[in-house]
Write an enzyme that holds these catalytic residues in place. Structure first.
Site, PDB file in Angstrom:
ATOM      1  N   SER A   1      27.067  72.111  28.720  1.00  9.65           N
ATOM      2  CA  SER A   1      27.909  71.565  29.784  1.00  9.65           C
ATOM      3  C   SER A   1      27.961  72.572  30.915  1.00  9.65           C
ATOM      4  O   SER A   1      28.254  73.750  30.690  1.00  9.65           O
ATOM      5  CB  SER A   1      29.321  71.281  29.274  1.00  9.65           C
ATOM      6  OG  SER A   1      30.216  71.085  30.357  1.00  9.65           O
ATOM      7  N   GLY A   2      27.697  72.121  32.122  1.00 10.29           N
ATOM      8  CA  GLY A   2      27.708  73.025  33.266  1.00 10.29           C
ATOM      9  C   GLY A   2      29.101  73.505  33.622  1.00 10.29           C
ATOM     10  O   GLY A   2      29.322  74.699  33.854  1.00 10.29           O
ATOM     11  N   SER A   3      30.073  72.581  33.688  1.00  7.69           N
ATOM     12  CA  SER A   3      31.442  73.003  34.019  1.00  7.69           C
ATOM     13  C   SER A   3      31.971  73.967  32.964  1.00  7.69           C
ATOM     14  O   SER A   3      32.671  74.941  33.279  1.00  7.69           O
ATOM     15  CB  SER A   3      32.364  71.785  34.141  1.00  7.69           C
ATOM     16  OG  SER A   3      32.500  71.112  32.902  1.00  7.69           O
TER      17      SER A   3
ATOM     18  N   GLY B   1      28.111  69.223  35.639  1.00  6.23           N
ATOM     19  CA  GLY B   1      26.956  70.098  35.828  1.00  6.23           C
ATOM     20  C   GLY B   1      25.663  69.530  35.283  1.00  6.23           C
ATOM     21  O   GLY B   1      24.661  69.426  36.008  1.00  6.23           O
ATOM     22  N   THR B   2      25.660  69.152  33.998  1.00  7.02           N
ATOM     23  CA  THR B   2      24.425  68.596  33.432  1.00  7.02           C
ATOM     24  C   THR B   2      24.092  67.252  34.068  1.00  7.02           C
ATOM     25  O   THR B   2      22.923  66.907  34.246  1.00  7.02           O
ATOM     26  CB  THR B   2      24.546  68.445  31.904  1.00  7.02           C
ATOM     27  OG1 THR B   2      25.734  67.707  31.585  1.00  7.02           O
ATOM     28  CG2 THR B   2      24.598  69.795  31.216  1.00  7.02           C
TER      29      THR B   2
ATOM     30  N   ASP C   1      35.186  62.441  33.786  1.00  7.09           N
ATOM     31  CA  ASP C   1      35.041  63.881  34.005  1.00  7.09           C
ATOM     32  C   ASP C   1      35.741  64.243  35.311  1.00  7.09           C
ATOM     33  O   ASP C   1      35.498  63.626  36.345  1.00  7.09           O
ATOM     34  CB  ASP C   1      33.549  64.230  34.071  1.00  7.09           C
ATOM     35  CG  ASP C   1      33.270  65.728  34.068  1.00  7.09           C
ATOM     36  OD1 ASP C   1      34.169  66.512  34.427  1.00  7.09           O
ATOM     37  OD2 ASP C   1      32.145  66.100  33.716  1.00  7.09           O
TER      38      ASP C   1
END
Length: 349
Positions: A90-92, A255-256, A250
């Site tokens: 997960s980017g965040s 991010g992803t 979200d």
């Protein structure tokens, strides 16, 4: 007070999306790689339930398990544990993890920039943290390759008809319909409607499309749906709304999901290498993104995404359970968690 289990957690959020970080109480997880450790957690789900389910957690958050890196070139590993299960990346949450690692001193902070290599089940991610006065002001993530699985694919959705979607990999697989064809704009006032519609579209995509990562056998399912919108395309401002199981939006621009969207946009010729994009969330928080290069994944054309955002620490807590507490692993109710999961409540199951 007497506890039979204790987990220490740092509370953080990245552009509004809560990503707590476990910093104590879990020494390690069996497995020779972060991917193997992810598989172990997926097969042994008690820890995720303990930290994420009520009363210690809620549906609107992720708890990131911080682990020693399995790859010698990385500084630390993490696995995001979410409401529906444990995931690869997960980017965040990578932004939250980086901020917690540096601001708590787990990894020494160097100003004006500290580089942290994160070991994830989807590959290595390099986080470049801009630091000043002892805090992390921004985290820029250099992702592993993202690529397109399907472009403008026709999808039949009950009650809607035929829509056009893209399917791409940005760390997990996303199905991405644009909202213009569906007749609405992404915003907080339509969050519930987006959840219901998004779950229907994702279910249809899972039934009609087969996906398989060319290099990682375990990545073979569409995990999330992300609605895409064009806020100010001339100014390169776009809007994303990822629908997270069991049924929420979200809070960050994702991010992803942003990586997957850029892969699709690049494949269509809508963006070029080095072009700066502003991805906005449902609550108008922002990730700055760009494609920094081309590569291949298993012979497929792919991009190298870069995603930048901010994270903040908001608290420190210890989670525990008394041995007499009947809710050792927590519980879920359909009023918050929806009807799409099995509700495990002691005394009722």
């Amino acid at each position: 007070m007497r506890w039979n289990r204790t987990v220490t957690v740092i509370g953080a959020h990245a552009e509004g999306e809560v990503g707590r970080v476990v910093t104590g109480g879990v020494l390690n997880i069996p497995g020779n790689s972060t991917l193997e450790k992810l598989e172990y957690l997926q097969a042994n789900d008690d820890l995720r339930k303990f930290v994420n389910q009520e009363p210690r957690g809620c549906a609107q958050m992720t708890t990131n398990l911080l682990l020693p890196a399995s790859d010698a070139s990385a500084d630390a590993a993490f696995i995001p544990m979410q409401a529906d299960g444990s995931h690869a990346m997960s980017g965040s949450n990578a932004m939250c993890v980086t901020t917690v690692l540096l601001e708590t001193g787990i990894i020494p902070m160097k100003e004006p920039e500290t580089e942290v290599v994160l070991d994830t089940a989807a590959g290595l991610v390099t986080a470049k943290a801009s630091c000043r006065d002892g805090r992390v002001e921004r985290v820029t993530l250099d992702f592993f390759p993202a690529y397109v699985e399907l472009l403008d694919a026709k999808l039949e959705v009950a009650g809607i008809g035929t829509i056009s979607v893209d399917v791409a990999f940005g760390g997990v697989f996303y199905v991405m319909p644009n909202v213009e064809q569906l007749g609405f704009q992404i915003g907080p006032d339509v969050a519930q409607d987006m959840v219901r519609l998004g779950n229907d579209i994702k279910k249809a995509a899972q039934e009609q499309f087969n996906v398989q990562h060319p290099e990682i056998e375990q990545f073979n399912s569409i995990e999330f749906l992300m609605f895409t919108g064009k806020e100010k395309p001339a100014a390169k401002v776009f809007r994303n709304a990822t629908i997270m199981p069991p049924g929420r939006v979200d809070r960050s621009p994702c991010g992803t999901g942003s990586a997957a969207r850029m892969a699709a946009m690049y494949a269509k010729g809508e963006i070029s290498i080095g072009e700066a994009l502003d991805m906005r969330s449902t609550i108008n928080s922002s990730f700055l993104t760009s494609v920094v290069g081309e590569t291949t994944v298993g012979g497929r054309k792919a991009i190298l995404p870069q995603i930048s955002g901010r994270a903040w620490i908001y608290g420190t807590m210890q989670l525990g359970s008394d041995p007499t507490d009947p809710y050792q692993l927590g519980y879920t109710l359909a009023d918050t968690w929806g009807t799409g999961i099995d509700h495990e409540i002691p005394g009722l199951n």
